[in-house]
Scaffold this active site. Structure first.
Site, mmCIF file in Angstrom:
data_model
loop_
_atom_site.group_PDB
_atom_site.id
_atom_site.type_symbol
_atom_site.label_atom_id
_atom_site.label_comp_id
_atom_site.label_asym_id
_atom_site.label_seq_id
_atom_site.Cartn_x
_atom_site.Cartn_y
_atom_site.Cartn_z
ATOM 1 N N ARG A 103 5.112 -16.833 -32.411
ATOM 2 C CA ARG A 103 5.219 -17.295 -31.041
ATOM 3 C C ARG A 103 5.245 -16.142 -30.042
ATOM 4 O O ARG A 103 4.606 -16.219 -28.988
ATOM 5 C CB ARG A 103 6.471 -18.173 -30.894
ATOM 6 C CG ARG A 103 6.745 -18.687 -29.485
ATOM 7 C CD ARG A 103 5.527 -19.174 -28.742
ATOM 8 N NE ARG A 103 4.731 -20.136 -29.505
ATOM 9 C CZ ARG A 103 3.473 -20.435 -29.235
ATOM 10 N NH1 ARG A 103 2.846 -19.839 -28.232
ATOM 11 N NH2 ARG A 103 2.813 -21.316 -29.956
ATOM 12 N N LYS A 138 3.684 -8.921 -7.316
ATOM 13 C CA LYS A 138 4.094 -10.306 -7.579
ATOM 14 C C LYS A 138 3.890 -10.603 -9.067
ATOM 15 O O LYS A 138 3.003 -11.350 -9.471
ATOM 16 C CB LYS A 138 3.301 -11.268 -6.699
ATOM 17 C CG LYS A 138 3.613 -11.087 -5.217
ATOM 18 C CD LYS A 138 2.765 -11.994 -4.350
ATOM 19 C CE LYS A 138 3.063 -11.762 -2.866
ATOM 20 N NZ LYS A 138 2.210 -12.596 -1.993
ATOM 21 N N LYS A 170 5.628 -2.325 5.658
ATOM 22 C CA LYS A 170 5.289 -3.714 5.919
ATOM 23 C C LYS A 170 5.752 -4.117 7.322
ATOM 24 O O LYS A 170 6.402 -3.344 8.037
ATOM 25 C CB LYS A 170 5.954 -4.600 4.862
ATOM 26 C CG LYS A 170 5.596 -4.223 3.431
ATOM 27 C CD LYS A 170 4.255 -4.759 3.017
ATOM 28 C CE LYS A 170 4.324 -6.219 2.715
ATOM 29 N NZ LYS A 170 3.020 -6.776 2.272
ATOM 30 N N GLU A 200 0.884 -1.821 7.019
ATOM 31 C CA GLU A 200 0.336 -3.166 7.197
ATOM 32 C C GLU A 200 0.110 -3.461 8.675
ATOM 33 O O GLU A 200 0.971 -3.182 9.513
ATOM 34 C CB GLU A 200 1.307 -4.192 6.609
ATOM 35 C CG GLU A 200 0.920 -5.635 6.814
ATOM 36 C CD GLU A 200 1.982 -6.587 6.296
ATOM 37 O OE1 GLU A 200 2.502 -7.395 7.098
ATOM 38 O OE2 GLU A 200 2.298 -6.518 5.092
ATOM 39 N N ASP A 222 -3.682 -7.572 6.915
ATOM 40 C CA ASP A 222 -2.977 -8.737 6.395
ATOM 41 C C ASP A 222 -3.397 -10.030 7.085
ATOM 42 O O ASP A 222 -3.338 -10.145 8.308
ATOM 43 C CB ASP A 222 -1.465 -8.535 6.553
ATOM 44 C CG ASP A 222 -0.666 -9.629 5.873
ATOM 45 O OD1 ASP A 222 -0.972 -9.938 4.711
ATOM 46 O OD2 ASP A 222 0.263 -10.166 6.501
#
Length: 282
Positions: A103, A138, A170, A200, A222
């Site tokens: 597994r 992510k 950001k 960004e 963005d």
């Protein structure tokens, strides 16, 4: 395509943790109960769908960690294109050992091959352009290294691995620091010459402000629509690396790549990939 594998030493802690999770406190009680210890078998890891292979090195490591006497023979390698029905590897030895590792081996191979397969689909959409497809942070907690490796196996490229890899400014950094000029001035005053800086923006006037101020190496565009991305490429005129990001589904890749951006980043490569169907057959 040939890919240089990561050292098993790096991968082993991840695989050991997965095996320990699966074996629980008392091991594989089903196998120990019903399979005589001296039973030997040959099992085959088979593809049940078309795609790109990834996680095969990890699958082989799972079998070897359970039982170093197992003979694992690779028929496909990470980064190979595979078709339904292809035999990916053979495992010979104690049946109990093969079953106890099954597994974990399949979880890694299926999950990572799914990421590689989706990445290859994205890369195909950008064919004929110079635009590269890259992932994001992510990723599944604890599995970032191998998920990013799967992106490479699919023909993509890696973004930063951690917060310490690069300076990536950001929108919230800009808001907290008082604006684009403030953050870029801080970078020029304090950042190491060995560290690259990405910032960004979501408007063309912000891009112009970045170009005027200096201090950045890469600009993340963005959530811009395609005409705005095309204008951004013209305004930039090759001065900085441009990365398009935000809602970059596979249906947009071809048109965005045609704008001339250097990179398209998509979290979907890792957070939305479907597991590729791979099975173990005795």
């Amino acid at each position: 395509m040939t890919h240089t594998p990561l050292p098993d030493l790096i991968l082993e802690p991840l695989v050991r943790a997965a095996l320990m999770e699966d074996l629980g406190t008392y091991g594989d009680i089903t196998t120990r109960t019903v399979i005589p210890a001296d039973t030997r078998y040959t099992a085959r890891l088979n593809a049940r769908a078309d795609g790109m292979a990834s996680g095969l090195q990890i699958a082989a490591l799972a079998f070897r960690l359970i039982d170093s006497d197992l003979k694992v023979t690779a028929h496909k390698s990470d980064g190979d294109s595979i078709a339904s029905g292809d035999m990916l590897m053979e495992i010979e030895g104690r049946a109990a050992s093969i079953l106890s590792a099954e597994r974990v081996a399949l979880n890694f191979a299926g999950r990572l091959s799914g990421i590689a397969t989706l990445t290859a689909d994205f890369v195909a959409q950008a064919k004929g352009t110079a635009t590269r497809i890259t992932c994001t942070r992510k990723t599944t907690p604890g599995l970032r290294l191998v998920e990013k490796q799967a992106v490479i196996h699919g023909g993509g490229f890696n973004h930063r691995f951690s917060l310490s890899d690069a300076i990536m400014i950001k929108d919230n950094h800009i808001a907290a620091a008082g604006g684009i000029r403030s953050v870029l001035q801080a970078v020029k005053a304090q950042a190491s010459h060995m560290v690259r800086t990405e910032i960004e923006v979501d408007r063309l006037d912000q891009l112009e402000e970045v170009l005027d101020e200096g201090g950045a190496d890469v600009v993340l565009l963005d959530n811009m629509d395609t005409p705005a991305l095309r204008d951004a490429v013209k305004i930039n005129a090759g001065r900085l690396v441009l990365e398009a990001s935000g809602n970059m589904g596979i249906d947009r890749i071809a048109e965005v790549a045609a704008t001339g951006v250097d990179y398209i980043s998509s979290g979907a490569l890792t957070h939305s990939a479907q597991t590729l169907d791979i099975g173990l057959d005795f």
